[in-house]
Design a protein around this motif. Structure first.
Motif, PDB file in Angstrom:
ATOM      1  N   UNK A 141     121.208   5.023  16.162  1.00  0.00           N
ATOM      2  CA  UNK A 141     121.995   3.801  15.162  1.00  0.00           C
ATOM      3  C   UNK A 141     121.175   3.150  15.352  1.00  0.00           C
ATOM      4  N   UNK A 142     120.701   2.769  16.149  1.00  0.00           N
ATOM      5  CA  UNK A 142     119.840   0.734  16.138  1.00  0.00           C
ATOM      6  C   UNK A 142     118.447   1.559  14.950  1.00  0.00           C
ATOM      7  N   UNK A 143     118.392   2.540  14.791  1.00  0.00           N
ATOM      8  CA  UNK A 143     117.585   2.285  14.002  1.00  0.00           C
ATOM      9  C   UNK A 143     117.912   2.834  12.773  1.00  0.00           C
ATOM     10  N   UNK A 144     119.428   2.812  12.316  1.00  0.00           N
ATOM     11  CA  UNK A 144     119.843   3.026  10.686  1.00  0.00           C
ATOM     12  C   UNK A 144     119.943   1.926  10.250  1.00  0.00           C
ATOM     13  N   UNK A 145     118.967   2.644   9.022  1.00  0.00           N
ATOM     14  CA  UNK A 145     118.820   1.139   7.681  1.00  0.00           C
ATOM     15  C   UNK A 145     119.250   2.121   6.531  1.00  0.00           C
ATOM     16  N   UNK A 146     119.590   0.540   5.442  1.00  0.00           N
ATOM     17  CA  UNK A 146     119.916   0.172   4.174  1.00  0.00           C
ATOM     18  C   UNK A 146     118.992   1.211   3.261  1.00  0.00           C
ATOM     19  N   UNK A 147     117.753   0.494   3.537  1.00  0.00           N
ATOM     20  CA  UNK A 147     116.805   0.220   2.608  1.00  0.00           C
ATOM     21  C   UNK A 147     115.892   1.363   2.713  1.00  0.00           C
ATOM     22  N   UNK A 148     114.250   0.935   1.849  1.00  0.00           N
ATOM     23  CA  UNK A 148     113.699   2.489   1.968  1.00  0.00           C
ATOM     24  C   UNK A 148     112.278   2.341   3.137  1.00  0.00           C
ATOM     25  N   UNK A 149     112.802   1.419   4.323  1.00  0.00           N
ATOM     26  CA  UNK A 149     111.875   2.215   5.110  1.00  0.00           C
ATOM     27  C   UNK A 149     113.284   2.843   6.623  1.00  0.00           C
ATOM     28  N   UNK A 150     114.014   2.797   5.813  1.00  0.00           N
ATOM     29  CA  UNK A 150     115.152   3.855   6.459  1.00  0.00           C
ATOM     30  C   UNK A 150     114.909   5.407   6.372  1.00  0.00           C
ATOM     31  N   UNK A 151     114.727   4.937   5.039  1.00  0.00           N
ATOM     32  CA  UNK A 151     114.446   6.794   4.162  1.00  0.00           C
ATOM     33  C   UNK A 151     113.299   6.907   4.851  1.00  0.00           C
ATOM     34  N   UNK A 152     112.616   5.912   4.723  1.00  0.00           N
ATOM     35  CA  UNK A 152     110.935   7.028   4.967  1.00  0.00           C
ATOM     36  C   UNK A 152     111.116   7.319   6.756  1.00  0.00           C
ATOM     37  N   UNK A 153     111.591   6.843   7.547  1.00  0.00           N
ATOM     38  CA  UNK A 153     111.471   7.033   8.642  1.00  0.00           C
ATOM     39  C   UNK A 153     112.179   8.322   8.452  1.00  0.00           C
ATOM     40  N   UNK A 154     113.538   8.973   8.000  1.00  0.00           N
ATOM     41  CA  UNK A 154     114.564  10.066   8.253  1.00  0.00           C
ATOM     42  C   UNK A 154     113.186  10.909   6.821  1.00  0.00           C
ATOM     43  N   UNK A 155     112.957  10.845   6.120  1.00  0.00           N
ATOM     44  CA  UNK A 155     111.108  12.030   5.772  1.00  0.00           C
ATOM     45  C   UNK A 155     110.355  12.331   6.034  1.00  0.00           C
ATOM     46  N   UNK A 156     110.425  11.381   7.460  1.00  0.00           N
ATOM     47  CA  UNK A 156     109.105  11.459   8.531  1.00  0.00           C
ATOM     48  C   UNK A 156     109.457  12.627   9.119  1.00  0.00           C
ATOM     49  N   UNK A 157     111.116  12.225  10.233  1.00  0.00           N
ATOM     50  CA  UNK A 157     111.306  12.977  10.651  1.00  0.00           C
ATOM     51  C   UNK A 157     112.177  14.200  10.444  1.00  0.00           C
ATOM     52  N   UNK A 158     111.743  14.719   9.790  1.00  0.00           N
ATOM     53  CA  UNK A 158     111.814  15.854   8.842  1.00  0.00           C
ATOM     54  C   UNK A 158     110.580  17.166   9.065  1.00  0.00           C
ATOM     55  N   UNK A 159     109.220  16.408   9.294  1.00  0.00           N
ATOM     56  CA  UNK A 159     108.037  17.034   8.360  1.00  0.00           C
ATOM     57  C   UNK A 159     107.985  18.273   9.208  1.00  0.00           C
ATOM     58  N   UNK A 160     107.376  19.281   9.244  1.00  0.00           N
ATOM     59  CA  UNK A 160     106.290  19.733  10.263  1.00  0.00           C
ATOM     60  C   UNK A 160     104.971  20.251   9.886  1.00  0.00           C
ATOM     61  N   UNK A 161     105.024  21.488   9.178  1.00  0.00           N
ATOM     62  CA  UNK A 161     103.398  21.356   8.763  1.00  0.00           C
ATOM     63  C   UNK A 161     103.333  20.777   7.749  1.00  0.00           C
ATOM     64  N   UNK A 162     104.035  19.993   7.034  1.00  0.00           N
ATOM     65  CA  UNK A 162     104.289  19.639   5.715  1.00  0.00           C
ATOM     66  C   UNK A 162     103.425  17.975   5.735  1.00  0.00           C
ATOM     67  N   UNK A 163     103.017  17.778   4.444  1.00  0.00           N
ATOM     68  CA  UNK A 163     101.246  17.110   4.936  1.00  0.00           C
ATOM     69  C   UNK A 163     101.812  15.729   3.976  1.00  0.00           C
ATOM     70  N   UNK A 164     102.831  15.770   2.747  1.00  0.00           N
ATOM     71  CA  UNK A 164     103.786  14.552   2.355  1.00  0.00           C
ATOM     72  C   UNK A 164     104.986  14.597   2.375  1.00  0.00           C
ATOM     73  N   UNK A 165     105.793  14.271   2.420  1.00  0.00           N
ATOM     74  CA  UNK A 165     107.301  13.866   2.709  1.00  0.00           C
ATOM     75  C   UNK A 165     107.078  14.152   0.400  1.00  0.00           C
TER      76      UNK A 165
END
Length: 410
Positions: A141-165
């Motif tokens: 909850x302390x990492x939740x943001x309503x901006x591009x950084x929040x979106x970017x952090x989430x997108x990074x968190x779901x990757x496995x062998x992916x090379x890009x978001x």
């Protein structure tokens, strides 16, 4: 669908762009690297929600939890996702762990657990390290943001062998109000969905009820995520979840709404772009293959033929080797199990005709070689039979695909 585009692409948009959505991610220790491996999407209000799931009979614990949760009410406030561990084929303990993730995320956000979806991706057959997951959830909850950084952090968190978001975002107008649709996805290997992608998430601030959102998600999935393949494997964890906050201020969408078509176009664009991004980022891939089949006896026949072509290991290998071997394409057409007039098939590689009326035509081999060295390869098949059309996306098959998957667990 209308031909005139009724939406605008937002290149810098993300899943937090629609009104009411925030997101975040962090590293809790499920991955051996320091990349994020735990993320969450949060909505300020209860959002209408819909989902489609893997058709694999071995469904992972988080798939079962999310399916059960949405069947009870169809509303969500949050989706918690981990990567690095699929929590699949983990028995009763895996089911309990997925429920614990749901309950702990709800407690950390101060919401009902019946409004939290759960998703996981990674290695099959290993129990989650729940001490690390629980610590990460408490911090999220302390990492939740309503901006591009929040979106970017989430997108990074779901990757496995992916090379890009994988992200896509559009805006459009409903009842004079600006509405946004955004999506994020992960997927690179074990991709041959029969419902969705490895993991996909769509957010929108449009006002739309759960039943219609569910219908639309299935319809759009059939022409986007269901039309990609990387390696012919359907995962135990495939899931696509959509959430609609309703905060844009439009009248609730119905099929008779004057701006209904604009919303469908926008949703289809977001899902198609995410699907293509997954195919382009296939494990070890160097090229995106886009196969279009026209003049089939039906759209369903065209879909089956297009997916057979892009799923062919021989076609994929030929594209990797820049070999204009149209014989592999026509062979795939013939084994797709669909009606084909064997005397009327035309094939093009890009703009280069290689077959007309099922007979080879002379073509410039050097020109074809140069074309097949480019990053996006178009295969066009005209059956000259009916009005059915479809487009499917895949990637080439390279040595690196074997290297990556030969050592996936290590």
């Amino acid at each position: 669908m209308g031909k005139e585009k009724q939406y605008t692409v937002l290149p810098e948009g993300g899943i937090t762009t629609p009104k009411g959505f925030k997101a975040g991610g962090l590293h809790c220790g499920l991955k051996k690297t320091d990349r994020h491996d735990l993320g969450v999407i949060v909505c300020d209000v209860p959002a209408a929600a819909a989902a489609v799931y893997t058709t694999n009979l071995f469904q992972a614990a988080p798939v079962k939890v999310t399916r059960d949760t949405l069947s009870e009410g169809g509303m969500l406030r949050a989706i918690v996702v981990n990567s690095g561990n699929a929590n699949a084929c983990t028995g009763d303990q895996g089911d309990a762990d997925a429920r614990t993730m749901q309950a702990n995320m709800a407690e950390a956000l101060g919401i009902s657990k019946n409004q939290v979806a759960v998703a996981s991706t990674g290695v099959i057959g290993e129990l989650l390290k729940m001490d690390r997951v629980n610590s990460g959830i408490a911090e999220l909850p302390s990492r939740v943001l309503g901006d591009a950084q929040g979106s970017d952090d989430f997108c990074q968190a779901i990757l496995t062998t992916d090379l890009v978001k994988k992200v896509s975002c559009v805006t459009l107008t409903l009842d004079g109000q600006q509405v946004t649709i955004a999506g994020a996805a992960k997927g690179s290997g074990m991709i041959h969905p029969n419902m969705a992608t490895m993991l996909g998430f769509v957010t929108t601030d449009a006002a739309i009820g759960t039943p219609l959102l569910q219908e639309l998600l299935r319809e759009v999935t059939n022409v986007s995520f269901n039309m990609i393949t990387v390696d012919g494997d359907t995962s135990t964890n495939d899931m696509l979840v959509a959430m609609a906050s309703g905060l844009a201020g439009n009248r609730e969408l119905t099929r008779n709404h004057p701006d209904y078509e604009a919303f469908v176009q926008g949703l289809r664009h977001v899902c198609t772009e995410l699907a293509k991004a997954i195919a382009r980022d296939g494990e070890g891939a160097t090229k995106l293959i886009e196969t279009t089949v026209v003049s089939a006896v039906s759209d369903e026949a065209a879909q089956a033929i297009a997916k057979t072509i892009i799923g062919s290991s021989l076609v994929k290998s030929a594209v990797y080797g820049a070999d204009a071997n149209w014989g592999r394409i026509i062979a795939a057409v013939g084994r797709a199990g669909q009606p084909v007039n064997v005397g009327t098939v035309d094939i093009r590689l890009g703009d280069i005709p290689v077959l007309e009326q099922s007979r080879p035509v002379p073509f410039d081999e050097e020109m074809a070689l140069e074309y097949l060295k480019t990053g996006t390869i178009g295969i066009h098949v005209n059956l000259n039979m009916g009005s059915g059309t479809a487009t499917a996306w895949g990637c080439d098959l390279t040595y690196d695909y074997v290297r990556i998957n030969a050592a996936y667990r290590t």
